[in-house]
Each structure stands twice: as structure tokens, then as C-alpha cells.
Design an enzyme around this catalytic site. Structure first.
Site, PDB file in Angstrom:
ATOM      1  N   GLU A  34      56.472  42.086  24.899  1.00  0.00           N
ATOM      2  CA  GLU A  34      56.766  43.284  26.370  1.00  0.00           C
ATOM      3  C   GLU A  34      56.503  42.251  27.816  1.00  0.00           C
ATOM      4  O   GLU A  34      55.502  41.800  27.744  1.00  0.00           O
ATOM      5  CB  GLU A  34      55.519  43.965  26.045  1.00  0.00           C
ATOM      6  CG  GLU A  34      55.563  45.096  25.889  1.00  0.00           C
ATOM      7  CD  GLU A  34      54.796  47.014  25.439  1.00  0.00           C
ATOM      8  OE1 GLU A  34      54.310  46.800  27.539  1.00  0.00           O
ATOM      9  OE2 GLU A  34      54.302  46.991  25.176  1.00  0.00           O
ATOM     10  N   ASP A  45      47.237  51.546  32.794  1.00  0.00           N
ATOM     11  CA  ASP A  45      46.129  50.507  32.983  1.00  0.00           C
ATOM     12  C   ASP A  45      44.466  50.237  33.045  1.00  0.00           C
ATOM     13  O   ASP A  45      44.386  50.239  34.628  1.00  0.00           O
ATOM     14  CB  ASP A  45      47.270  48.741  33.535  1.00  0.00           C
ATOM     15  CG  ASP A  45      49.105  48.793  32.942  1.00  0.00           C
ATOM     16  OD1 ASP A  45      48.129  48.373  31.377  1.00  0.00           O
ATOM     17  OD2 ASP A  45      49.284  48.497  33.144  1.00  0.00           O
TER      18      ASP A  45
END
Length: 246
Positions: A34, A45
Site C-alpha cells: 500500500e 489514520d
């Protein structure tokens, strides 16, 4: 063989470092990559990846950096672009799809693009043979899971808990995993909070794990040299790959 997906922030701290890190991760047994697109407000996040995002932007990250890295690494390891919808929208989904096809990038992971809003882009993704990764959370109903995974391609991203990456929360995923497996044969990977300590437990019933914060945390350790950071992350990858297949 259970798979290990590694997240790194593209271009952090710079392009050459990213290339060296990807090479080391591949050597350590990472199956999929990724490449995170730095963004100023990465809502899904936690603080670790958020800091890495901000540092990358401060260091002068440009989208061209992502493209240059991808052109080199995508032919060597299955690569996905992970980012928030804002950059995809402003540059154009078709532009990203064209670039991805040019470099051999397999798909997009866009955590703030809900299934309903992603649906109109599916014909475009199919045209370019690009996977738009589907997200499932343990809070989803059976009906919702059936809708989300019906046409899932590439892999299905199972969020281990409701929250942000890098936390250490834990939920019983067995019922969610069973429901997904009943509805789809697409590979199922678990992300959020996966590290050397949790990987063996998190991989139960699924096809692999996604690790991000545990790797990026090392990148933020200023007491280590660049080569030490790469060696440390590669070692973490080896341990996790071994544990999920023990």
C-alpha cells in the site's frame, strides 16, 4: 500461505528511501504494497501515520513522487494506492486510473469514499481493470456486508475495530468474517492495530493482514539512521509473516 500487506507513506522521508524500503519489504516476504498518498487530514489514520503524512508534505511531496515510485516498484510487487478522496477527486479518477494502468498499479484504497459514493466509479475502474477496495467494519449488518462485498475485487479490507489506525482495540471478528466468507470469495485481509503481538490472533479466519502504523512508527524514530530504519522494518515484516503462517 497467509499474505502480508505493508503500508508505507510514499516519499517519506524521500523517494530513494521509499524505493530502498520497498525492496527490503519484498525481500522480507511482503506480498502486497500500500503506497500511502500523503494528505493533510487523514481522518482514518492515527497520530503515527498522520505525522508521517505531514512530514512528507513538508518535505515537498508531489503527486509526481508517487508516480515515480510506482513506476519502479509496481512491476516488482502487487501495488495499491491508498489515499483520501480529495486528491483523487481534484486530479480526476480517470487520470489516476490511467496512471495506475501505465505503471501496473492494481487498485485504489480510499477509506473516506463510502460504498454508495464509490459505485458510480465502478464502470471506470472496470474499464481500466483497477480494483476499488471494499471496506467492511464489525459494526456492519449482514445486509450491509452483502451489499458492500457483492462485487468486491482485489481484496476486501476488514477494519478490525471502529476507530483509527494504530490503536490497540480488539473486537470479536468471527461473525463478521463468517458473513463475508458466505457472501464473497474475494481474499479478505484484516487491518488496523496489526503488529508483531497481534498478527497471529488477527489473521484467524482470514487470508492475510495489513500492517501500517507498526512500520511507520519506525520511520519516525529519529534515533535510527536510514539503514537502521529499513533493517528494523524488514525484521518486523519477517516476524509478522512468520507468525501469521505459524
Amino acid at each position: 500461505m497467509k499474505q502480508l500487506v505493508a503500508y508505507i507513506t510514499a516519499g517519506f522521508p524521500d523517494k530513494i528511501f521509499s524505493l530502498d524500503l520497498v525492496s527490503a519489504l519484498k525481500e522480507a516476504g511482503v506480498d502486497k504494497l500500500e503506497l500511502g498518498i500523503p494528505f493533510s487530514d487523514p481522518v482514518a489514520d492515527g497520530p503515527i501515520i498522520e505525522v508521517a503524512n505531514l512530514h512528507a508534505l513538508q518535505n515537498g511531496f508531489k503527486m509526481e513522487t508517487l508516480f515515480e515510485i510506482s513506476s519502479i516498484v509496481a512491476p516488482t510487487i502487487e501495488t495499491y494506492w491508498m489515499g483520501y478522496f480529495n486528491p483523487f477527486y481534484h486530479k480526476g479518477m480517470e487520470t489516476f486510473a490511467q496512471k495506475a494502468t501505465e505503471f501496473g498499479v492494481k487498485g485504489f484504497i480510499i477509506p473516506d469514499l463510502p460504498h454508495e459514493e464509490a459505485t458510480p466509479y465502478i464502470p471506470l475502474m472496470n474499464q481500466y481493470n483497477i480494483s476499488l477496495i471494499s471496506f467492511v467494519a464489525p459494526t456492519h449488518s449482514k445486509e450491509r456486508i452483502a451489499t458492500v462485498v457483492k462485487d468486491a475485487k482485489g481484496f476486501i479490507y476488514l477494519v478490525a475495530y471502529a476507530g483509527i489506525t494504530g490503536a490497540h482495540a480488539s473486537e470479536d471478528l468471527s461473525k463478521t468474517i463468517q458473513t463475508i466468507k458466505e457472501q464473497s470469495n474475494t481474499p479478505l485481509f484484516v487491518g488496523f492495530g496489526v503488529n508483531e503481538k497481534t498478527a497471529k490472533e488477527r489473521v484467524r479466519g482470514v487470508d492475510g493482514v495489513i500492517v501500517g502504523s507498526a512500520f511507520v512508527e519506525v520511520l519516525l524514530n529519529e534515533s535510527l539512521s536510514g539503514s537502521e530504519k529499513i533493517a528494523s522494518i524488514a525484521q518486523k515484516a519477517r516476524i509478522i509473516k512468520e507468525k501469521i503462517n505459524a
